[in-house]
Design an enzyme around this catalytic site. Structure first.
Site, PDB file in Angstrom:
ATOM      1  N   GLU A  36       5.019   4.042  -4.995  1.00 62.62           N
ATOM      2  CA  GLU A  36       4.628   2.999  -4.050  1.00 62.62           C
ATOM      3  C   GLU A  36       5.677   2.944  -2.935  1.00 62.62           C
ATOM      4  OE1 GLU A  36       2.187   0.674  -3.288  1.00 62.62           O
ATOM      5  OE2 GLU A  36       3.616   0.037  -1.749  1.00 62.62           O
ATOM      6  N   ARG A 109      -5.451 -12.620  -5.486  1.00 63.84           N
ATOM      7  CA  ARG A 109      -5.018 -11.217  -5.439  1.00 63.84           C
ATOM      8  C   ARG A 109      -3.599 -11.003  -5.956  1.00 63.84           C
ATOM      9  NH1 ARG A 109      -7.478  -7.543  -1.547  1.00 63.84           N
ATOM     10  NH2 ARG A 109      -9.386  -8.441  -0.760  1.00 63.84           N
ATOM     11  N   ARG A 190      -8.869 -16.232   7.770  1.00 67.41           N
ATOM     12  CA  ARG A 190      -8.777 -16.426   6.317  1.00 67.41           C
ATOM     13  C   ARG A 190      -7.851 -17.578   5.992  1.00 67.41           C
ATOM     14  NH1 ARG A 190      -7.746 -10.529   3.646  1.00 67.41           N
ATOM     15  NH2 ARG A 190      -8.877 -11.358   1.861  1.00 67.41           N
ATOM     16  N   ASP A 312      -9.583   2.642  -0.927  1.00 65.45           N
ATOM     17  CA  ASP A 312      -9.740   2.557   0.530  1.00 65.45           C
ATOM     18  C   ASP A 312      -9.286   3.826   1.239  1.00 65.45           C
ATOM     19  OD1 ASP A 312     -10.729   0.039   0.238  1.00 65.45           O
ATOM     20  OD2 ASP A 312      -9.322  -0.939   1.602  1.00 65.45           O
ATOM     21  N   ALA A 325     -13.006  -3.174  -3.294  1.00 68.14           N
ATOM     22  CA  ALA A 325     -12.054  -2.958  -4.391  1.00 68.14           C
ATOM     23  C   ALA A 325     -12.795  -2.462  -5.626  1.00 68.14           C
ATOM     24  CB  ALA A 325     -11.285  -4.245  -4.688  1.00 68.14           C
TER      25      ALA A 325
HETATM   26  C1  LIG Z   1     -11.135  -9.839   4.462  1.00 70.54           C
HETATM   27  C2  LIG Z   1     -11.320  -8.917   3.290  1.00 70.54           C
HETATM   28  C3  LIG Z   1     -11.933  -9.399   2.137  1.00 70.54           C
HETATM   29  C4  LIG Z   1     -12.177  -8.544   1.064  1.00 70.54           C
HETATM   30  N1  LIG Z   1     -12.786  -9.047  -0.053  1.00 70.54           N
HETATM   31  C5  LIG Z   1     -13.090  -8.211  -1.064  1.00 70.54           C
HETATM   32  C6  LIG Z   1     -13.737  -8.714  -2.231  1.00 70.54           C
HETATM   33  O1  LIG Z   1     -13.993  -9.915  -2.360  1.00 70.54           O
HETATM   34  N2  LIG Z   1     -14.050  -7.822  -3.221  1.00 70.54           N
HETATM   35  C7  LIG Z   1     -13.764  -6.484  -3.127  1.00 70.54           C
HETATM   36  O2  LIG Z   1     -14.088  -5.730  -4.053  1.00 70.54           O
HETATM   37  N3  LIG Z   1     -13.101  -5.999  -2.051  1.00 70.54           N
HETATM   38  C8  LIG Z   1     -12.760  -6.827  -1.026  1.00 70.54           C
HETATM   39  N4  LIG Z   1     -12.100  -6.342   0.056  1.00 70.54           N
HETATM   40  C9  LIG Z   1     -11.703  -4.917   0.060  1.00 70.54           C
HETATM   41  C10 LIG Z   1     -10.458  -4.734  -0.804  1.00 70.54           C
HETATM   42  O3  LIG Z   1      -9.460  -5.622  -0.363  1.00 70.54           O
HETATM   43  C11 LIG Z   1      -9.968  -3.286  -0.725  1.00 70.54           C
HETATM   44  O4  LIG Z   1     -11.052  -2.413  -0.938  1.00 70.54           O
HETATM   45  C12 LIG Z   1      -8.896  -3.012  -1.781  1.00 70.54           C
HETATM   46  O5  LIG Z   1      -7.886  -3.981  -1.767  1.00 70.54           O
HETATM   47  C13 LIG Z   1      -8.308  -1.622  -1.533  1.00 70.54           C
HETATM   48  O6  LIG Z   1      -7.419  -1.308  -2.583  1.00 70.54           O
HETATM   49  P1  LIG Z   1      -6.644   0.074  -2.590  1.00 70.54           P
HETATM   50  O7  LIG Z   1      -5.790   0.043  -3.827  1.00 70.54           O
HETATM   51  O8  LIG Z   1      -7.563   1.204  -2.388  1.00 70.54           O
HETATM   52  O9  LIG Z   1      -5.728   0.040  -1.279  1.00 70.54           O
HETATM   53  P2  LIG Z   1      -4.553  -0.959  -0.861  1.00 70.54           P
HETATM   54  O10 LIG Z   1      -4.735  -2.295  -1.466  1.00 70.54           O
HETATM   55  O11 LIG Z   1      -4.446  -0.870   0.621  1.00 70.54           O
HETATM   56  O12 LIG Z   1      -3.255  -0.332  -1.536  1.00 70.54           O
HETATM   57  C14 LIG Z   1      -2.620   0.800  -0.997  1.00 70.54           C
HETATM   58  C15 LIG Z   1      -1.182   0.836  -1.533  1.00 70.54           C
HETATM   59  O13 LIG Z   1      -0.582   2.055  -1.134  1.00 70.54           O
HETATM   60  C16 LIG Z   1       0.709   1.798  -0.598  1.00 70.54           C
HETATM   61  N5  LIG Z   1       0.961   2.880   0.375  1.00 70.54           N
HETATM   62  C17 LIG Z   1       0.435   3.001   1.614  1.00 70.54           C
HETATM   63  N6  LIG Z   1       0.856   4.146   2.184  1.00 70.54           N
HETATM   64  C18 LIG Z   1       1.684   4.759   1.281  1.00 70.54           C
HETATM   65  C19 LIG Z   1       2.410   5.965   1.291  1.00 70.54           C
HETATM   66  N7  LIG Z   1       2.387   6.820   2.335  1.00 70.54           N
HETATM   67  N8  LIG Z   1       3.143   6.298   0.193  1.00 70.54           N
HETATM   68  C20 LIG Z   1       3.179   5.458  -0.886  1.00 70.54           C
HETATM   69  N9  LIG Z   1       2.505   4.293  -0.952  1.00 70.54           N
HETATM   70  C21 LIG Z   1       1.752   3.945   0.127  1.00 70.54           C
HETATM   71  C22 LIG Z   1       0.599   0.419   0.035  1.00 70.54           C
HETATM   72  O14 LIG Z   1       1.868  -0.199   0.164  1.00 70.54           O
HETATM   73  C23 LIG Z   1      -0.297  -0.287  -0.973  1.00 70.54           C
HETATM   74  O15 LIG Z   1       0.426  -0.868  -2.018  1.00 70.54           O
HETATM   75  C24 LIG Z   1     -11.802  -7.171   1.134  1.00 70.54           C
HETATM   76  C25 LIG Z   1     -11.155  -6.697   2.278  1.00 70.54           C
HETATM   77  C26 LIG Z   1     -10.912  -7.552   3.346  1.00 70.54           C
HETATM   78  C27 LIG Z   1     -10.216  -7.015   4.568  1.00 70.54           C
END
Ligand SMILES: Cc1cc2nc3c(=O)[nH]c(=O)nc-3n(C[C@H](O)[C@H](O)[C@H](O)COP(=O)(O)OP(=O)(O)OC[C@H]3O[C@@H](n4cnc5c(N)ncnc54)[C@H](O)[C@@H]3O)c2cc1C
Length: 427
Positions: A36, A109, A190, A312, A325
């Site tokens: 991370e 969250r 938000r 994502d 998510a």
């Molecule tokens: C307003 C809003 C409301 C939402 N509501 C919902 C909901 O109700 N239900 C739902 O299912 N989804 C919801 N979503 C979508 C959801 O938030 C995302 O799909 C989800 O959080 C993505 O998770 P992730 O682990 O893929 O990425 P992220 O949460 O972005 O995690 C990525 C991680 O990688 C780390 N990172 C980044 N670059 C690097 C690198 N180069 N090297 C090492 N580490 C790195 C970051 O620090 C972070 O910890 C919402 C989104 C928004 C914007």
């Protein structure tokens, strides 16, 4: 004869990366490391909701208990209600969407990510590790970090979010153009509201109390507002969306931050012609934040060799179905099931990732597409439903079923069949 354990690297410790790490860490024959970039796991203080499919994926990854301890459910008699739908101008009820057995299921969250992180085996996660690129060989993959260190594994899963540093390696490897996040034209205010305070404000204005007891979506032209409870109902999560559809290809200035503090006045002005229920909700948000919502185009590939994208990083989407998510968790579930297969060798990894790509990509792309369409529907721009109450009610009642009723075990079985493995699944 014992073999060296399969080395699995995960880059990114959001919900998708931590979910995959938890799912894999239960298998002693695997050597799992998570990297991370931040100094610690971190999430924002807002709610996130999960549909029935995502709740099943959570359970399958071994996160069910942590989730159940924190999750909010809609109280009886509305326990199966996902959202009630109302018109923004007068809060009149259009209808409701039911998710039988799950209803609206959500967590705070930051609390949730903390609870998951506590369940990871000690030493599995490394912090301050920002990945910048990968190098692949026939028999392994290396990822380099900005601190000058690197990691060598048999497979690397990039869960590094919408701004992924490793997505480019996959696309370049496949000979495809790069895919940068794109501004959607929609922004969101938000905030979290103390539920006692909101209740008092609603009573004072004579507004229907369902607004606090039942998750709500208030619909209007080019804007909509959602609410659902978090922290066992002590707080109400509010997201108020506003869209500008005047540009076919809206741009967000690269120097402008995606998230900033917003003034109360600015937020209220955006809903000046909305009714008293919406106004009351928004007035109770003390410190709103403003989010410029970005997504990704549907990618033509999620994997290259020993490198795979999940969450994502692969399919960031508009949040209008509460499913982003959840798709990351579904990705993690399938990969965890396949990578934990006893006897899986490093040589088989590229084939496993190919099958992951083949099964997951159409579904995640479908969620991206329908999430955009849902925004059009909620903001009265759907070509068939428009602002017709009856049509909105009918289409909203069932349009999410295909996401929620997805059979994760069937997907695992199809993957195993494609790989020529016995159809029974490992524990
Ligand atoms: C307003 C809003 C409301 C939402 N509501 C919902 C909901 O109700 N239900 C739902 O299912 N989804 C919801 N979503 C979508 C959801 O938030 C995302 O799909 C989800 O959080 C993505 O998770 P992730 O682990 O893929 O990425 P992220 O949460 O972005 O995690 C990525 C991680 O990688 C780390 N990172 C980044 N670059 C690097 C690198 N180069 N090297 C090492 N580490 C790195 C970051 O620090 C972070 O910890 C919402 C989104 C928004 C914007």
């Amino acid at each position: 004869m014992s073999r060296a354990p399969l080395r699995i690297g995960i880059v990114g410790g959001g919900i998708a990366g931590v979910g995959l790490a938890l799912g894999l860490s239960r298998h002693r024959h695997l050597d799992v490391q998570l990297f991370e970039s931040a100094p610690a796991f971190g999430e924002i203080g807002a709610g996130v909701s999960f549909g029935p499919n995502a709740v099943r994926a959570l359970a399958g990854l071994g996160m069910g208990e942590a989730y159940a301890e924190l999750a909010d459910r809609t109280p009886a008699p509305w326990q199966d209600v996902w959202f009630q739908w109302r018109r923004g101008e007068d809060a009149r009820l259009l209808g409701e969407t039911l998710a039988p057995g799950v209803g609206q299921s959500s967590v705070h969250r930051a609390d949730f990510l903390d609870a998951l992180a506590r369940r990871l085996p000690f030493g599995l996660a490394r912090f301050g590790k920002r990945a910048v690129g990968v190098e692949q060989r026939d028999d392994g993959i290396r990822v380099d970090f900005t601190d000058g260190t690197s990691y060598e594994g048999d497979v690397l899963i990039a869960a590094d979010g919408i701004k992924s540093a490793l997505r480019g390696d996959v696309l370049a490897g496949l000979g495809l153009p790069q895919a940068a996040p794109r501004f959607t034209g929609t922004c969101a205010y938000r905030g979290l509201i103390d539920s006692d305070r909101l209740r008092a404000a609603l009573i004072a204005r004579g507004v229907d109390m369902a607004l606090i007891d039942v998750p709500q979506m208030l619909l209007g032209l080019d804007a909509h507002i959602l609410t659902f409870p978090v922290k066992q109902g002590r707080l109400i999560n509010v997201v108020a969306f506003v869209s500008d559809r005047s540009e076919a290809d809206p741009q967000w200035h690269p120097q402008q931050p995606w998230v900033r503090e917003a003034s109360w006045r600015e937020m209220l002005n955006a809903y000046a012609d909305w009714g008293v229920a919406a106004q009351t909700l928004l007035e109770c948000i003390d410190t709103p934040t403003h989010w410029a919502l970005h997504d990704l185009a549907q990618l033509p590939g999620y994997v290259y060799g020993r490198l795979g994208l999940i969450g994502d990083a692969a399919h960031a989407t508009l949040p209008h179905q509460g499913a982003g998510a959840g798709q990351g968790l579904e990705d993690a579930y399938l990969l965890a099931q396949l990578l934990a297969e006893p006897g899986l060798t490093a040589a088989q990894i590229p084939e496993v990732l190919q099958v992951y790509d083949r099964l997951r990509r159409p579904r995640a792309c479908g969620v991206q597409q329908t999430s955009w369409e849902a925004g059009e529907l909620y903001e009265l721009r759907d070509p068939l439903a428009g602002d017709d109450d009856a049509r909105l009610k009918v289409t909203l009642a069932t349009r999410f079923d295909w996401i929620w009723n997805y059979d994760l075990e069937d997907e695992v079985a199809r993957a195993r069949q494609a790989l020529g493995w016995a159809t029974s699944v490992t524990a």
